[in-house]
Design a protein around this motif. Structure first.
Motif, PDB file in Angstrom:
ATOM      1  N   VAL A   3       0.855  -1.190   0.000  1.00 27.32           N
ATOM      2  CA  VAL A   3       0.000   0.000   0.000  1.00 27.32           C
ATOM      3  C   VAL A   3       0.889   1.238   0.000  1.00 27.32           C
ATOM      4  O   VAL A   3       1.797   1.372   0.839  1.00 27.32           O
ATOM      5  CB  VAL A   3      -0.945   0.020   1.224  1.00 27.32           C
ATOM      6  N   THR A   4       0.657   2.124  -0.968  1.00 23.39           N
ATOM      7  CA  THR A   4       1.490   3.316  -1.100  1.00 23.39           C
ATOM      8  C   THR A   4       0.657   4.492  -1.585  1.00 23.39           C
ATOM      9  O   THR A   4      -0.567   4.382  -1.722  1.00 23.39           O
ATOM     10  CB  THR A   4       2.706   3.031  -2.026  1.00 23.39           C
ATOM     11  N   THR A   5       1.316   5.612  -1.835  1.00 21.74           N
ATOM     12  CA  THR A   5       0.626   6.837  -2.235  1.00 21.74           C
ATOM     13  C   THR A   5       0.703   7.045  -3.751  1.00 21.74           C
ATOM     14  O   THR A   5       1.739   6.759  -4.355  1.00 21.74           O
ATOM     15  CB  THR A   5       1.225   8.060  -1.508  1.00 21.74           C
ATOM     16  N   PRO A   6      -0.357   7.583  -4.337  1.00 20.05           N
ATOM     17  CA  PRO A   6      -0.321   7.887  -5.771  1.00 20.05           C
ATOM     18  C   PRO A   6       0.293   9.259  -6.040  1.00 20.05           C
ATOM     19  O   PRO A   6       0.527   9.595  -7.195  1.00 20.05           O
ATOM     20  CB  PRO A   6      -1.800   7.909  -6.147  1.00 20.05           C
ATOM     21  N   VAL A  41       7.897  -1.086  -6.558  1.00 23.17           N
ATOM     22  CA  VAL A  41       7.049  -2.221  -6.168  1.00 23.17           C
ATOM     23  C   VAL A  41       6.835  -3.130  -7.388  1.00 23.17           C
ATOM     24  O   VAL A  41       6.890  -4.360  -7.288  1.00 23.17           O
ATOM     25  CB  VAL A  41       5.695  -1.722  -5.612  1.00 23.17           C
ATOM     26  N   VAL A  42       6.626  -2.509  -8.544  1.00 26.74           N
ATOM     27  CA  VAL A  42       6.442  -3.288  -9.781  1.00 26.74           C
ATOM     28  C   VAL A  42       7.725  -4.046 -10.119  1.00 26.74           C
ATOM     29  O   VAL A  42       7.685  -5.211 -10.509  1.00 26.74           O
ATOM     30  CB  VAL A  42       5.994  -2.368 -10.946  1.00 26.74           C
ATOM     31  N   PHE A  43       8.898  -3.379  -9.937  1.00 24.54           N
ATOM     32  CA  PHE A  43      10.182  -4.076 -10.185  1.00 24.54           C
ATOM     33  C   PHE A  43      10.264  -5.355  -9.361  1.00 24.54           C
ATOM     34  O   PHE A  43      10.815  -6.352  -9.796  1.00 24.54           O
ATOM     35  CB  PHE A  43      11.398  -3.243  -9.739  1.00 24.54           C
ATOM     36  N   ALA A  44       9.774  -5.284  -8.118  1.00 25.85           N
ATOM     37  CA  ALA A  44       9.874  -6.434  -7.211  1.00 25.85           C
ATOM     38  C   ALA A  44       8.876  -7.530  -7.581  1.00 25.85           C
ATOM     39  O   ALA A  44       8.864  -8.581  -6.950  1.00 25.85           O
ATOM     40  CB  ALA A  44       9.667  -5.977  -5.764  1.00 25.85           C
ATOM     41  N   GLY A  45       8.034  -7.258  -8.585  1.00 20.70           N
ATOM     42  CA  GLY A  45       7.045  -8.259  -8.999  1.00 20.70           C
ATOM     43  C   GLY A  45       5.767  -8.180  -8.195  1.00 20.70           C
ATOM     44  O   GLY A  45       4.859  -8.992  -8.366  1.00 20.70           O
ATOM     45  N   ALA A  46       5.686  -7.207  -7.288  1.00 20.78           N
ATOM     46  CA  ALA A  46       4.504  -7.050  -6.440  1.00 20.78           C
ATOM     47  C   ALA A  46       3.582  -5.988  -7.045  1.00 20.78           C
ATOM     48  O   ALA A  46       3.899  -5.382  -8.069  1.00 20.78           O
ATOM     49  CB  ALA A  46       4.922  -6.657  -5.029  1.00 20.78           C
ATOM     50  N   ARG A  47       2.434  -5.769  -6.389  1.00 18.62           N
ATOM     51  CA  ARG A  47       1.446  -4.826  -6.925  1.00 18.62           C
ATOM     52  C   ARG A  47       1.272  -3.640  -5.981  1.00 18.62           C
ATOM     53  O   ARG A  47       0.925  -3.827  -4.812  1.00 18.62           O
ATOM     54  CB  ARG A  47       0.111  -5.557  -7.098  1.00 18.62           C
ATOM     55  N   PRO A  48       1.510  -2.423  -6.485  1.00 17.10           N
ATOM     56  CA  PRO A  48       1.206  -1.255  -5.646  1.00 17.10           C
ATOM     57  C   PRO A  48      -0.302  -1.069  -5.537  1.00 17.10           C
ATOM     58  O   PRO A  48      -1.011  -1.203  -6.532  1.00 17.10           O
ATOM     59  CB  PRO A  48       1.829  -0.072  -6.401  1.00 17.10           C
ATOM     60  N   MET A  62       4.257   1.496   2.088  1.00 16.52           N
ATOM     61  CA  MET A  62       5.364   2.340   1.652  1.00 16.52           C
ATOM     62  C   MET A  62       4.898   3.793   1.595  1.00 16.52           C
ATOM     63  O   MET A  62       4.411   4.270   0.573  1.00 16.52           O
ATOM     64  CB  MET A  62       5.888   1.886   0.284  1.00 16.52           C
ATOM     65  N   PRO A  63       5.030   4.505   2.726  1.00 18.55           N
ATOM     66  CA  PRO A  63       4.643   5.910   2.725  1.00 18.55           C
ATOM     67  C   PRO A  63       5.782   6.773   2.182  1.00 18.55           C
ATOM     68  O   PRO A  63       6.937   6.351   2.189  1.00 18.55           O
ATOM     69  CB  PRO A  63       4.415   6.215   4.208  1.00 18.55           C
ATOM     70  N   VAL A  64       5.443   7.948   1.692  1.00 16.78           N
ATOM     71  CA  VAL A  64       6.437   8.913   1.207  1.00 16.78           C
ATOM     72  C   VAL A  64       6.349  10.148   2.104  1.00 16.78           C
ATOM     73  O   VAL A  64       5.244  10.569   2.451  1.00 16.78           O
ATOM     74  CB  VAL A  64       6.135   9.316  -0.255  1.00 16.78           C
ATOM     75  N   HIS A  65       7.491  10.692   2.477  1.00 17.43           N
ATOM     76  CA  HIS A  65       7.491  11.941   3.249  1.00 17.43           C
ATOM     77  C   HIS A  65       7.620  13.078   2.239  1.00 17.43           C
ATOM     78  O   HIS A  65       8.710  13.582   1.976  1.00 17.43           O
ATOM     79  CB  HIS A  65       8.628  11.940   4.262  1.00 17.43           C
ATOM     80  N   GLY A 106       0.725  -7.075  10.767  1.00 13.16           N
ATOM     81  CA  GLY A 106       1.999  -7.759  10.558  1.00 13.16           C
ATOM     82  C   GLY A 106       2.713  -7.355   9.280  1.00 13.16           C
ATOM     83  O   GLY A 106       3.312  -8.190   8.588  1.00 13.16           O
ATOM     84  N   LEU A 107       2.675  -6.072   8.938  1.00 10.89           N
ATOM     85  CA  LEU A 107       3.283  -5.581   7.700  1.00 10.89           C
ATOM     86  C   LEU A 107       4.575  -4.831   7.978  1.00 10.89           C
ATOM     87  O   LEU A 107       4.746  -4.249   9.047  1.00 10.89           O
ATOM     88  CB  LEU A 107       2.323  -4.618   6.983  1.00 10.89           C
ATOM     89  N   ALA A 108       5.459  -4.822   6.991  1.00  6.36           N
ATOM     90  CA  ALA A 108       6.663  -3.989   7.071  1.00  6.36           C
ATOM     91  C   ALA A 108       6.294  -2.554   6.698  1.00  6.36           C
ATOM     92  O   ALA A 108       5.351  -2.329   5.943  1.00  6.36           O
ATOM     93  CB  ALA A 108       7.717  -4.518   6.110  1.00  6.36           C
ATOM     94  N   VAL A 109       7.042  -1.598   7.242  1.00  2.57           N
ATOM     95  CA  VAL A 109       6.921  -0.204   6.800  1.00  2.57           C
ATOM     96  C   VAL A 109       8.234   0.166   6.131  1.00  2.57           C
ATOM     97  O   VAL A 109       9.294   0.125   6.757  1.00  2.57           O
ATOM     98  CB  VAL A 109       6.634   0.766   7.966  1.00  2.57           C
ATOM     99  N   ILE A 110       8.177   0.476   4.843  1.00  5.98           N
ATOM    100  CA  ILE A 110       9.353   0.894   4.092  1.00  5.98           C
ATOM    101  C   ILE A 110       9.126   2.348   3.698  1.00  5.98           C
ATOM    102  O   ILE A 110       8.264   2.654   2.879  1.00  5.98           O
ATOM    103  CB  ILE A 110       9.580   0.000   2.858  1.00  5.98           C
ATOM    104  N   GLN A 111       9.886   3.242   4.339  1.00  6.98           N
ATOM    105  CA  GLN A 111       9.683   4.671   4.105  1.00  6.98           C
ATOM    106  C   GLN A 111      10.416   5.124   2.847  1.00  6.98           C
ATOM    107  O   GLN A 111      11.612   4.877   2.720  1.00  6.98           O
ATOM    108  CB  GLN A 111      10.235   5.484   5.271  1.00  6.98           C
ATOM    109  N   ASP A 112       9.696   5.806   1.970  1.00  2.00           N
ATOM    110  CA  ASP A 112      10.357   6.523   0.886  1.00  2.00           C
ATOM    111  C   ASP A 112      10.688   7.906   1.440  1.00  2.00           C
ATOM    112  O   ASP A 112       9.855   8.814   1.469  1.00  2.00           O
ATOM    113  CB  ASP A 112       9.448   6.619  -0.342  1.00  2.00           C
TER     114      ASP A 112
END
Ligand SMILES: *Cc1c(COP(=O)(O)O)cnc(C)c1O
Length: 354
Positions: A61-64, A74-81, A110-113, A132-138
């Motif tokens: 889950v991320t921001t548009p 996220v797409v590079f990793a093969g996952a879906r944003p 994946m939030p963006v500041h 139970g999710l990771a938080v990966i900050q952009d």
């Protein structure tokens, strides 16, 4: 220039001692235990997702409302944003819209500041912990920013960019920071062809290494980061003082619990302003004031994402794309230049140019 020349004279140009020194210093500066230097901010995001084990079939889950690299990683990793809408005032991901986007396939948020202002990390982390999710900050726009007095690297895995427009630069470059030793170990392997020891390829990796030339620049830039961020914040304060009270023009909203490092100074030009955002931009350009729209088309509406099947509407992000305008805020601005920016807007409004 001297630091770079010293690297060139040493004859050791690729990843080496300078990179290691830079990683340690940068990680410490952002409150993290481990720093893994890479070739770009985009590489840092991709690396972070892979190091957290995110791949095919997973959702993030991320921001548009960000630079496309956020979702692209996220797409590079093969996952879906999966996009959550943003807050109207700060332009950051709306934590209230995140929970509803979580499915059994979600693995990370994946939030963006955005623009240098930390998002509501407490809410984001609470939601992540619950599921139970990771938080990966952009944090590619937020070097040195703080949330509730804490440096961003102390909160979760974070990714930074050192592209020349950012608050500190190495030409091209990036850094992933983390407090998780396993994530750091995997990230180091993936950065260097998945090697665990010389020519022992344990997993699939990339060449995402940083050069010692870039790292030498990074160490010098890091030493000046606080001072340059302070100048950005002061410049923002002057702009806001001068631009407050103009009908239809909304200066940046800064949350009281964050240190906003003003990568960008972004106003909202609403319907109440006497001219359109794009007309204001033209007029400022004529007065010698460079402005930019970050970003004119939200990620979910980009042709790439339409092609991937995205069709949802995210009203706050779409409205922000129509209204935002970033004015100069960089540390080299003089007080005369700040006065010229404010004066030009005021004359446009009061002087009937509109
Ligand atoms: C700059 C930026 C990136 C990408 O960084 P690069 O170093 O250009 O690859 C990613 N996300 C955001 C929010 C950025 O501003």
């Amino acid at each position: 220039m001297e630091a770079v020349a010293a690297v060139l004279k040493s004859g050791k140009l690729a990843q080496g001692g300078e990179v290691e020194e830079f990683e340690g210093a940068f990680a410490q500066a952002v409150g993290a235990r481990y720093g893994i230097a890479v070739s770009s901010g985009t590489a840092a995001l991709h690396l972070a997702l892979l190091a957290h084990g995110i791949g095919a079939g997973d959702e993030v889950v991320t921001t548009p409302f960000s630079f496309a690299a956020t979702a692209n990683s996220v797409v590079f990793a093969g996952a879906r944003p999966v996009f959550a809408d943003i807050e109207e005032d700060t332009f950051n991901i709306a934590s209230s819209d995140v929970a509803g986007r979580i499915t059994s396939r979600t693995r990370a948020i994946m939030p963006v500041h955005l623009y240098g202002q930390p998002c509501e990390m407490k809410e984001v982390t609470r939601t992540a912990d619950k599921h139970g999710l990771a938080v990966i900050q952009d944090a590619c726009q937020a070097h040195g920013a703080e949330y509730e007095g804490q440096a961003l690297g102390s909160l979760s895995t974070a990714c930074f960019s050192f592209y020349p427009t950012k608050n500190m630069c190495t030409g091209e470059g990036g850094m992933m920071t983390t407090n998780d030793g396993d994530v750091a170990r995997r990230a180091r392997m993936i950065r260097n062809h998945g090697q665990n020891g010389r020519y022992l390829h344990e997993i699939l990796g990339f060449n995402y290494r940083m050069t010692d030339i870039a790292a030498a620049m990074g160490r010098c830039q890091l030493a000046r980061l606080d001072e340059r961020n302070r100048r950005r914040m002061e410049n923002a304060g002057e702009l806001t003082a001068g631009l407050s009270g103009i009908p239809g023009l909304v200066p940046p909203v800064v949350r009281p619990n964050v240190k906003h490092v003003f990568h960008q100074y972004t106003v909202r030009v609403t319907d109440g302003f006497p001219m359109s955002r794009d007309r204001l931009r033209e007029q400022l350009g004529d007065a010698g004031i460079a402005t930019e729209v970050y970003y004119p088309l939200p990620i979910h509406l980009q042709p790439l994402y339409r092609g991937l099947g995205y069709s949802d509407s995210l009203p706050n992000a779409e409205k922000a794309a129509r209204e935002v305008l970033s004015l100069p805020v960089h540390p080299s601005l003089t007080s005369g230049e700040l006065g010229h920016i404010v004066g030009t807007v005021v004359v446009l409004v009061d002087g009937g140019v509109c």
